[in-house]
Write an enzyme that holds these catalytic residues in place. Structure first.
Site, PDB file in Angstrom:
ATOM      1  N   GLY A  64     -55.792  -6.634 -29.094  1.00  0.00           N
ATOM      2  CA  GLY A  64     -55.174  -7.070 -27.850  1.00  0.00           C
ATOM      3  C   GLY A  64     -53.720  -6.656 -27.797  1.00  0.00           C
ATOM      4  CB  CYS A 110     -56.062  -4.714 -34.220  1.00  0.00           C
ATOM      5  SG  CYS A 110     -54.398  -4.123 -33.836  1.00  0.00           S
ATOM      6  CE1 TYR A 111     -52.681 -11.556 -30.428  1.00  0.00           C
ATOM      7  CE2 TYR A 111     -54.967 -12.072 -29.911  1.00  0.00           C
ATOM      8  CZ  TYR A 111     -53.626 -12.412 -29.888  1.00  0.00           C
ATOM      9  OH  TYR A 111     -53.237 -13.605 -29.320  1.00  0.00           O
ATOM     10  CG  HIS A 138     -58.104  -0.393 -33.356  1.00  0.00           C
ATOM     11  ND1 HIS A 138     -58.565  -1.375 -32.508  1.00  0.00           N
ATOM     12  CD2 HIS A 138     -56.742  -0.503 -33.385  1.00  0.00           C
ATOM     13  CE1 HIS A 138     -57.524  -2.046 -32.033  1.00  0.00           C
ATOM     14  NE2 HIS A 138     -56.417  -1.550 -32.554  1.00  0.00           N
ATOM     15  CD  GLU A 182     -62.017  -0.827 -32.210  1.00  0.00           C
ATOM     16  OE1 GLU A 182     -61.134  -1.360 -31.509  1.00  0.00           O
ATOM     17  OE2 GLU A 182     -62.113  -1.008 -33.438  1.00  0.00           O
ATOM     18  CG  ASP A 230     -71.333   7.362 -13.450  1.00  0.00           C
ATOM     19  OD1 ASP A 230     -71.895   7.718 -14.501  1.00  0.00           O
ATOM     20  OD2 ASP A 230     -70.123   7.476 -13.259  1.00  0.00           O
ATOM     21  CE  LYS A 278     -69.847   9.673 -16.599  1.00  0.00           C
ATOM     22  NZ  LYS A 278     -69.966   9.584 -15.133  1.00  0.00           N
TER      23      LYS A 278
END
Length: 513
Positions: free
Chosen positions: A54, A81-82, A168, A170, A226, A369
């Protein structure tokens, strides 16, 4: 769901990337508001909790804090992280401001593999993005990994199943980051890897039917992946209750209206209406240069056109279907009140009028996507739809820098058509994430034969990405770039110079506006 990994969202732009990595591991995940009561998580069958990153400091007055009872649920918790700073703050450690903000690549040295780093090398390249760091460990924790600027880059309390990492995992910049997350899911939480794209489709169909009931949905069909996947998913759920409208807003690529009409007439048994509203859009955009204003005008006008179309065809609809994806949402508005920072308004998110008469149905809102493409394949959509490159909802309106005129649009259409044709011929169209031309309101001196010219500049934007959250410029062969540039300057009247955009995201966005 029988089991759920809860991701508590503290406002990170990467929260949904965490959820996506969990789904890639075939484990079901759900994003919750940071303040969700622990009782609600217990009720939902949560088997593990991940605290996202965050933008705030844990000591800020407006800092988002979780329900402290989440640490009493008896399930594993991973702070990122946060999130690790919150763990330290809540469980008796200490957080302090770093002397220098850590952003970008770093190196992690693993002191003790444990369950989180099981099977990984002792040294990993990681991605940092923080201004605070853990300075004192909470009772029961030990340091299991260090980085250049932190002795507590990775910590654990294995007895309680609590883990924290300052970097991070991710993002794809972190080496073996997906394996770290998977180790937490499977090795620590003992989650079952049984979540698939078919599960997503089944749950989406059920959710759509529950929300729409016997109502009618109007969907703006652009011809891109999309809106096409959204249309297929909605059609699977409610069939003839769906009406699709293709709006020619005057901001389309060359030949786009004919392409969409032919494509959907051939592959889909959907009620499709084609509306030419180009004069209305261009009139409202006349003299407008600010990109945010452009997007909002386009969003409002789209909805008006949809509502007018309903009246003309003599049908009533309660819902507006959209192919909104997560990157659109996280850049435009905060999700469920999270404190994420606004980047820009997408015409189908922050650009919609506040008093819109239609309620939204956005079945792809929490997907990226590449995930949408897998859903499209599972639904049986043709390759030319599923793997077509992204095209923004505001169309060429955000690819003409400055004010929009018919002449500028025509120059851009023709230049972009050359680029797409050459990318197709080379086979690179299907290998890059996105390739498009941008009109720059800048004139430069040129020479054609023995004559001086003073014409516009076209920029080429060709990028590689997996989820549109990050991107890098594609290294296209020089001979192909030379051919594209030569064709544009020779064939497109009004262009004397072609430049190549070699910016990555971040700091730049993929689209210029």
């Amino acid at each position: 769901m029988a089991q759920t990994i809860a991701v508590l969202d503290f406002g990170s732009q990467l929260t949904q990337v965490i959820a996506r990595r969990i789904r890639e591991s075939q484990v079901y995940s759900k994003i919750y508001h940071f303040g969700t009561p622990a009782a609600k998580l217990r009720e939902d069958g949560v088997v593990g909790v991940i605290l996202s990153g965050g933008p705030q400091s844990v000591y800020s007055k407006s800092a988002p804090h979780p329900d402290a009872e989440i640490f009493q649920l008896g399930v594993p918790v991973l702070g990122i992280c946060y999130g690790v700073q919150l763990m330290g703050h809540f469980l008796g450690g200490r957080v302090e401001h770093s002397k220098a903000r850590e952003y970008g690549h770093g190196h992690l040295t693993i002191k003790k593999p444990g369950k989180l780093f099981q099977g990984l090398p002792k040294k990993l390249r990681i991605w940092n993005s923080h201004g605070d760091k853990l300075a004192k460990l909470p009772p029961g924790f030990v340091a299991v990994g260090t980085s250049e600027n932190s002795p507590y880059s990775a910590i654990e309390d294995a007895k309680r199943g609590f883990y924290g990492i300052q970097f991070h995992p991710e993002v794809f910049h972190t080496e073996r980051g997906v394996d770290i997350i998977r180790n937490f899911l499977v090795g620590v939480c003992r989650a079952k890897q049984d979540w698939t794209t078919k599960d997503f489709i089944a749950h989406s169909v059920a959710d759509i039917r529950a929300k729409v009931g016997k109502g009618r949905v109007l969907l703006g069909l652009s011809g891109g992946v999309d809106s096409s996947v959204a249309a297929a998913l909605l059609h699977k759920a409610i069939g003839s209750q769906l009406t699709c409208v293709f709006v020619d807003n005057g901001l389309l690529r060359k030949g786009e209206r004919d392409y969409v009409r032919e494509l959907y007439g051939k592959h889909f048994n959907i009620d499709l209406r084609v509306v030419d509203a180009s004069a209305l859009f261009l009139k409202r955009l006349k003299g407008v240069s600010d990109p945010e204003t452009k997007r909002k005008i386009i969003g409002r006008t789209f909805v008006e056109v949809f509502e007018r179309t309903l009246k003309k065809i003599g049908r009533t609809a309660e819902f507006l279907g959209q192919g909104t994806l997560y990157p659109d949402v996280i850049e435009s508005v905060s999700i469920q009140g999270n404190p994420a920072s606004l980047i820009k308004t997408h015409h189908n998110v922050g650009g919609l009028p506040e008093r819109m008469k239609l309620k939204l149905v956005e079945p792809l809102r929490e997907l990226f996507k590449d995930e949408v493409r897998r859903v499209g394949e599972a639904l049986g959509l043709p390759r030319e739809v599923v793997w077509r490159q992204p095209f923004p909802g505001p169309g060429l309106g955000v690819r003409v820098m400055g004010d929009i005129t018919k002449d500028k649009l025509e120059i851009l259409r023709n230049a972009d058509a050359v680029l797409q044709e050459e990318m197709m011929k080379s086979g690179l169209y299907w290998k890059v994430w996105q390739s498009f031309a941008v009109f720059l309101p800048v004139k430069t001196v040129g020479v054609f034969g023995d004559e001086r010219t003073y014409d516009y500049v076209i920029a080429l934007r060709i990028v590689e990405s997996t989820d549109a959250m990050t991107a890098d410029w594609a290294k296209i062969p020089h001979d192909l770039l030379q051919k594209i540039s030569s064709r544009i300057t020779n064939e497109v009247r009004g262009v004397s110079r072609v430049v190549l955009d070699i910016s990555s995201k971040p700091p730049a966005t993929i689209e210029w506006e």
